[in-house]
Design a protein around this motif. Structure first.
Motif, mmCIF file in Angstrom:
data_model
loop_
_atom_site.group_PDB
_atom_site.id
_atom_site.type_symbol
_atom_site.label_atom_id
_atom_site.label_comp_id
_atom_site.label_asym_id
_atom_site.label_seq_id
_atom_site.Cartn_x
_atom_site.Cartn_y
_atom_site.Cartn_z
ATOM 1 N N ARG A 51 -7.152 -9.731 2.550
ATOM 2 C CA ARG A 51 -5.836 -9.708 1.910
ATOM 3 C C ARG A 51 -5.373 -11.135 1.680
ATOM 4 N NH1 ARG A 51 -1.028 -6.263 4.858
ATOM 5 N NH2 ARG A 51 0.083 -5.552 2.988
ATOM 6 N N SER A 81 1.304 -1.714 3.630
ATOM 7 C CA SER A 81 1.830 -1.793 2.274
ATOM 8 C C SER A 81 2.967 -0.796 2.101
ATOM 9 C CB SER A 81 0.716 -1.477 1.272
ATOM 10 O OG SER A 81 1.247 -1.347 -0.024
ATOM 11 N N LEU A 104 -6.774 -1.185 2.607
ATOM 12 C CA LEU A 104 -6.638 -2.267 3.583
ATOM 13 C C LEU A 104 -7.468 -2.014 4.836
ATOM 14 C CD1 LEU A 104 -2.816 -3.061 3.453
ATOM 15 C CD2 LEU A 104 -4.667 -4.688 3.044
ATOM 16 N N SER A 110 4.184 -5.682 0.462
ATOM 17 C CA SER A 110 4.912 -5.323 1.679
ATOM 18 C C SER A 110 6.351 -5.819 1.679
ATOM 19 C CB SER A 110 4.202 -5.907 2.909
ATOM 20 O OG SER A 110 4.256 -7.329 2.883
ATOM 21 N N PHE A 141 -4.061 -5.048 8.245
ATOM 22 C CA PHE A 141 -3.450 -3.738 8.034
ATOM 23 C C PHE A 141 -2.668 -3.254 9.251
ATOM 24 C CE2 PHE A 141 -3.969 0.859 8.798
ATOM 25 C CZ PHE A 141 -3.176 1.337 7.781
ATOM 26 N N PRO A 176 -3.256 2.009 -1.211
ATOM 27 C CA PRO A 176 -3.314 0.621 -0.762
ATOM 28 C C PRO A 176 -3.533 0.491 0.746
ATOM 29 C CG PRO A 176 -1.608 0.848 -2.397
ATOM 30 C CD PRO A 176 -2.084 2.228 -2.098
ATOM 31 N N ASN A 177 -2.897 1.347 1.551
ATOM 32 C CA ASN A 177 -3.092 1.288 2.998
ATOM 33 C C ASN A 177 -4.474 1.774 3.410
ATOM 34 O OD1 ASN A 177 -0.600 0.195 4.069
ATOM 35 N ND2 ASN A 177 0.386 2.036 3.287
ATOM 36 N N THR A 233 -1.028 -4.605 -2.601
ATOM 37 C CA THR A 233 -0.658 -4.082 -1.283
ATOM 38 C C THR A 233 0.705 -4.656 -0.872
ATOM 39 O OG1 THR A 233 -1.976 -5.856 -0.273
ATOM 40 C CG2 THR A 233 -3.032 -3.708 -0.487
#
Length: 275
Positions: free
Chosen positions: A117, A100, A110, A71, A95, A106-107, A69
């Motif tokens: 995470r 991400s 989350l 960022s 999230f 991935p989002n 994820t």
């Protein structure tokens, strides 16, 4: 199963065919649109959900799913620009605060119940399952240094890499191998920012291994695909318009590690140049 027409049952059948089973641990890479749309799926959320539900149906509550994820919250990747260089960079494990940057699944992941995470503000990983809390506990402030998440993953018994739509050149640990093998085109860099947790926030220094900004240093798995195919590292099956690939994390890692030890430029786009 027609190439452009498949169902949730086909997804489950394909995963079972690859040997996925109850209680498995896996780290997942996704580009789900490559398969086409399953029957009755019309939205991105529905697309994410049908694959997530299929995986959970097989591995169950005793299984573990890990999803990158990333960022890059403390850094400035080539596609980002921070206008104010003095602006405090922030990362939240939640999230709603930090999304991400690497795609819709991935989002989606989350935002699922009980997903947690890790603390990494650059290349975070989210996880769901009984082994995840211990895996993420008391991590050092480094993405690829000693006792980082990728080092701990090597100790997770029978962890599998599942590549859905990303092909057989993808791996979650390439940058970690580059660091361990001390490749000449990457170097240690300290980033500063604020990490936000449930009841507190703290300013930290985070260690990350950045690449020299040259197109020849971009990491790529394509140079090693021929070795992977020759040694049958991956097992795969067709689904829709693409393929699902699976392999053992530790076996894959050990294979690539030995190759990069011999050729420090193997994971770079290249060609090699004097740094």
């Amino acid at each position: 199963m027609l190439e452009n027409k498949f169902s949730k049952k086909d997804i489950i059948y394909s995963l079972l065919k690859l040997g996925l089973k109850k209680g498995d641990s896996l780290i997942l890479g996704t580009s789900l649109g490559m398969f086409g749309l399953p029957n009755n799926v019309k939205t991105q959320n529905q697309l994410n959900k049908v694959y997530f539900d299929s995986l959970m149906k097989i591995i169950g509550k005793s299984g573990n799913i890990l999803v990158p994820t990333y960022s890059y919250s403390f850094g400035v990747p080539h596609w980002k620009n921070f206008v104010n260089k003095n602006l405090k960079k922030k990362f939240s494990k939640f999230f709603i605060k930090t999304k991400s940057e690497i795609g819709p699944f991935p989002n989606f992941f989350l935002n699922q119940k009980n997903v947690i995470r890790n603390i990494d503000p650059m290349v975070s990983i989210a996880g769901l399952g009984p082994k995840v809390p211990k895996l993420f506990k008391n991590l050092p402030f480094t993405s690829y240094g000693k006792d980082c998440t990728y080092e701990r993953l090597l100790k997770l018994k029978n962890l599998k890499i599942l590549s859905m739509g990303l092909g057989n050149s993808w791996s979650p640990f390439y940058h970690y191998i580059e660091k361990v093998c001390n490749v000449p085109y990457r170097f240690k860099k300290i980033y500063k920012g604020i990490i936000i947790e449930i009841d507190k926030s703290k300013e930290v220094e985070w260690e990350y291994h950045s690449r020299i900004m040259d197109k020849r240093t971009i990491t790529s798995g394509h140079n090693i695909t021929k070795y992977l195919n020759k040694n049958k590292i991956w097992k795969s099956t067709k689904l829709g318009r693409s393929r699902i690939y699976i392999c053992n994390y530790k076996k894959f890692y050990d294979f690539i590690f030995k190759k990069v030890q011999k050729n420090k430029w193997l994971l770079a786009t290249g060609p090699k140049f004097k740094v």
